[in-house]
Design a protein around this motif. Structure first.
Motif, PDB file in Angstrom:
ATOM      1  N   GLN A   1       0.796  -1.217   0.000  1.00  0.00           N
ATOM      2  CA  GLN A   1       0.000   0.000   0.000  1.00  0.00           C
ATOM      3  C   GLN A   1       0.837   1.279   0.000  1.00  0.00           C
ATOM      4  O   GLN A   1       0.333   2.338  -0.348  1.00  0.00           O
TER       5      GLN A   1
ATOM      6  N   HIS B   1       0.670  -9.538   4.125  1.00  0.00           N
ATOM      7  CA  HIS B   1      -0.415  -8.557   4.185  1.00  0.00           C
ATOM      8  C   HIS B   1      -1.109  -8.543   2.818  1.00  0.00           C
ATOM      9  O   HIS B   1      -0.866  -7.665   1.998  1.00  0.00           O
ATOM     10  N   PHE B   2      -1.880  -9.566   2.561  1.00  0.00           N
ATOM     11  CA  PHE B   2      -2.762  -9.735   1.388  1.00  0.00           C
ATOM     12  C   PHE B   2      -2.073 -10.082   0.056  1.00  0.00           C
ATOM     13  O   PHE B   2      -2.708 -10.630  -0.822  1.00  0.00           O
TER      14      PHE B   2
ATOM     15  N   ASN C   1      -1.901 -10.990   8.050  1.00  0.00           N
ATOM     16  CA  ASN C   1      -2.862  -9.915   8.272  1.00  0.00           C
ATOM     17  C   ASN C   1      -4.252 -10.364   7.841  1.00  0.00           C
ATOM     18  O   ASN C   1      -4.443 -10.809   6.702  1.00  0.00           O
ATOM     19  N   GLU C   2      -5.207 -10.268   8.739  1.00  0.00           N
ATOM     20  CA  GLU C   2      -6.627 -10.483   8.444  1.00  0.00           C
ATOM     21  C   GLU C   2      -6.892 -11.671   7.522  1.00  0.00           C
ATOM     22  O   GLU C   2      -7.460 -11.501   6.431  1.00  0.00           O
TER      23      GLU C   2
ATOM     24  N   ASN D   1      -7.519  -5.805  14.660  1.00  0.00           N
ATOM     25  CA  ASN D   1      -7.802  -4.715  13.713  1.00  0.00           C
ATOM     26  C   ASN D   1      -9.286  -4.404  13.847  1.00  0.00           C
ATOM     27  O   ASN D   1     -10.126  -5.280  13.586  1.00  0.00           O
TER      28      ASN D   1
ATOM     29  N   TYR E   1     -12.444  -1.631  12.962  1.00  0.00           N
ATOM     30  CA  TYR E   1     -12.914  -0.458  12.217  1.00  0.00           C
ATOM     31  C   TYR E   1     -14.380  -0.107  12.435  1.00  0.00           C
ATOM     32  O   TYR E   1     -14.749   1.053  12.486  1.00  0.00           O
TER      33      TYR E   1
ATOM     34  N   GLU F   1      -4.531  -2.287  14.154  1.00  0.00           N
ATOM     35  CA  GLU F   1      -5.100  -1.310  13.211  1.00  0.00           C
ATOM     36  C   GLU F   1      -6.400  -0.763  13.790  1.00  0.00           C
ATOM     37  O   GLU F   1      -7.189  -1.519  14.356  1.00  0.00           O
TER      38      GLU F   1
ATOM     39  N   TRP G   1      -4.321   3.108  11.889  1.00  0.00           N
ATOM     40  CA  TRP G   1      -4.213   2.881  10.449  1.00  0.00           C
ATOM     41  C   TRP G   1      -4.631   4.155   9.745  1.00  0.00           C
ATOM     42  O   TRP G   1      -5.802   4.492   9.800  1.00  0.00           O
TER      43      TRP G   1
ATOM     44  N   GLU H   1      -5.559   2.000  -1.128  1.00  0.00           N
ATOM     45  CA  GLU H   1      -6.546   1.203  -0.397  1.00  0.00           C
ATOM     46  C   GLU H   1      -7.123   0.099  -1.305  1.00  0.00           C
ATOM     47  O   GLU H   1      -8.275   0.104  -1.684  1.00  0.00           O
ATOM     48  N   TRP H   2      -6.269  -0.823  -1.699  1.00  0.00           N
ATOM     49  CA  TRP H   2      -6.660  -2.032  -2.427  1.00  0.00           C
ATOM     50  C   TRP H   2      -7.586  -1.734  -3.608  1.00  0.00           C
ATOM     51  O   TRP H   2      -7.303  -0.830  -4.381  1.00  0.00           O
TER      52      TRP H   2
ATOM     53  N   PHE I   1      -6.748   7.647   4.737  1.00  0.00           N
ATOM     54  CA  PHE I   1      -6.670   7.144   6.107  1.00  0.00           C
ATOM     55  C   PHE I   1      -5.539   7.789   6.916  1.00  0.00           C
ATOM     56  O   PHE I   1      -5.406   7.541   8.106  1.00  0.00           O
TER      57      PHE I   1
HETATM   58  C1  FCB Z   1      -7.679  -3.395   6.709  1.00  0.00           C
HETATM   59  C2  FCB Z   1      -6.388  -3.767   6.014  1.00  0.00           C
HETATM   60  C3  FCB Z   1      -5.506  -2.605   5.686  1.00  0.00           C
HETATM   61  C4  FCB Z   1      -6.303  -1.402   5.212  1.00  0.00           C
HETATM   62  C5  FCB Z   1      -7.445  -1.104   6.147  1.00  0.00           C
HETATM   63  C6  FCB Z   1      -8.271   0.079   5.773  1.00  0.00           C
HETATM   64  O1  FCB Z   1      -8.632  -4.375   6.499  1.00  0.00           O
HETATM   65  O2  FCB Z   1      -5.634  -4.656   6.820  1.00  0.00           O
HETATM   66  O3  FCB Z   1      -4.564  -3.034   4.736  1.00  0.00           O
HETATM   67  O4  FCB Z   1      -6.692  -1.571   3.919  1.00  0.00           O
HETATM   68  O5  FCB Z   1      -8.282  -2.224   6.246  1.00  0.00           O
END
Ligand code: FCB
Length: 407
Positions: free
Chosen positions: A18, A109-110, A153-154, A259, A261, A320, A358, A365-366, A374
């Motif tokens: 990212q 991380h993805f 990650n996630e 993480n 949100y 995060e 984060w 952002e993907w 962010f």
């Molecule tokens: C999370 C991800 C991170 C970022 C945030 C907004 O799910 O781990 O890479 O994209 O969301």
């Protein structure tokens, strides 16, 4: 006024793909072009500008920083490891140490190397072994300077977006494949957890602390009907805790990386397996503020989740938590309220090690591209100019004093 422990870790998180730019050996690099998505390109040029960015983090009072290592740089071709890339990450970690910033290093991380994607990605039954070999190289190179590791990650977000919703590479929509990938990821974590501990023992280093960064949502029943309460419970167990339970059973977690949100308002239409897992409330009878991409802002969810993690008797690190918004005042409000709720959980006995916002920088952002902002630090993508936001300065007060005050 709220006081946090003296040795608390304060900082921000990023992920290689990212922010670094030019990760042209990664499956995302190829996919964003094939899928006609916004290209990550130079991103934040962080691969070259990391020292500048760490100076900024230092100036903002951070004493911790989470970053990830890009597998496709370390192992651009199967079995061929790049000494130059490993050296780069040694330099990066040393640059943090030189600034007294504690590194928290993520191994996945993805993103995956293209060669892995071409050999079936995480569906390949050898994926965990590939990951282990790569992790061994990285951990051996960095062990001396790193105490906190995040293997994955996630994982739940990864396999659901890539293999159930089909919105991330390799864009499959198969529950069966998703479960296969989930099992391979779980095996990868458990094996890597043990490997990291073994390496630290061999090298006679102080024990490392190893975890995953688990995405958790606050699943809130929209009404107190049995259906909704049951579905919220089920989702919490499955999405939030499933992997954590598994890893705790395998004694493969030293702390829990969380993480957080947003919330999901659970309102199911009828008893049905799909409904139980997926139905959400579509009305607006519980209005809350939202971030720029429509996620509900729900700080109380952080306290609720932390209290639910108490039963594991493990420390938790907020790996995060953040908001994308064009209104920086809302960013500070978000941070402030989440810190209040984190503190509330700590007062009730949840051992929290640190809080990593984060993100340090605006970034890629993907599948949503560069639109969502962010960062504590804004990026002008044409000049690569960094601008410190007001929210970062307010957060700095907390990082430097360990005190959250209204003033
Ligand atoms: C999370 C991800 C991170 C970022 C945030 C907004 O799910 O781990 O890479 O994209 O969301």
């Amino acid at each position: 006024m709220l006081k946090f422990p003296d040795n608390f870790l304060w900082g921000a998180a990023t992920a290689a793909y990212q922010v670094e730019g030019n990760n042209d050996r990664s499956d995302w690099w190829r996919w964003e072009k094939e899928a006609g998505k916004e290209n990550s390109g130079f991103a934040c040029c962080h691969y070259d500008l990391y020292e500048l960015d760490f100076d900024l983090a230092k100036g903002l009072g951070h004493n911790a920083h989470r970053l990830s290592v890009e597998w496709s740089r370390i192992e651009p071709e199967e079995g061929k490891f790049s000494e130059a890339a490993l050296k780069h990450y040694v330099d990066v970690i040393q640059a943090l140490r030189a600034r007294n910033i504690e590194p928290v290093v993520t191994l996945h991380h993805f993103t995956n190397p293209i060669w892995l994607a071409d050999s079936g990605g995480w569906e390949n039954k050898k994926a965990a072994a590939f990951f282990l070999r790569y992790s061994g190289h990285v951990v051996r190179a960095l062990a001396k300077y790193v105490r906190y590791w995040i293997t994955l990650n996630e994982p739940t977000i990864y396999f659901s977006h890539a293999y159930i919703f089909g919105v991330w590479p390799p864009q499959k929509k198969s529950i069966w494949k998703a479960m296969l990938v989930k099992n391979h990821l779980a095996a990868a974590h458990i094996k890597t957890y043990r490997l990291i501990h073994r390496i630290y023992k061999e090298l006679k280093l102080q024990k490392p602390l190893v975890s995953i960064a688990q995405h958790m949502q606050a699943f809130v029943p929209c009404t107190s009907s049995v259906k909704n309460k049951f579905a919220a419970f089920l989702r919490h167990q499955w999405f939030n805790l499933g992997l954590i339970d598994n890893f705790v059973r395998h004694k493969a977690l030293d702390f829990i990386g969380l993480n957080y949100y947003s919330r999901q308002l659970v309102d199911i239409e009828k008893w049905g397996i799909r409904n139980l897992f997926a139905d959400v409330c579509k009305s607006t009878h519980h209005p809350v503020k939202k971030n720029a991409v429509g996620w509900d802002i729900y700080p109380e969810g952080l306290c609720d989740l932390l209290l639910k993690l108490k039963k594991y008797n493990l420390p938790v690190m907020i790996t995060e938590n953040g908001i994308c918004t064009p209104e920086d005042a809302l960013r500070w409000e978000f941070i402030f309220e989440h810190l209040e709720h984190m503190h509330r959980a700590m007062e009730r006995g949840v051992p929290v090690l640190g809080y990593l916002y984060w993100s340090l920088l605006d970034n890629f952002e993907w599948d949503k591209g560069f639109g969502p902002r962010f960062g504590l630090i804004g990026i002008d993508y044409t000049t690569q100019q960094r601008t410190i936001r007001e929210s970062a300065v307010k957060f700095k007060q907390v990082c430097q004093t360990g005190v959250l005050s209204n003033a």
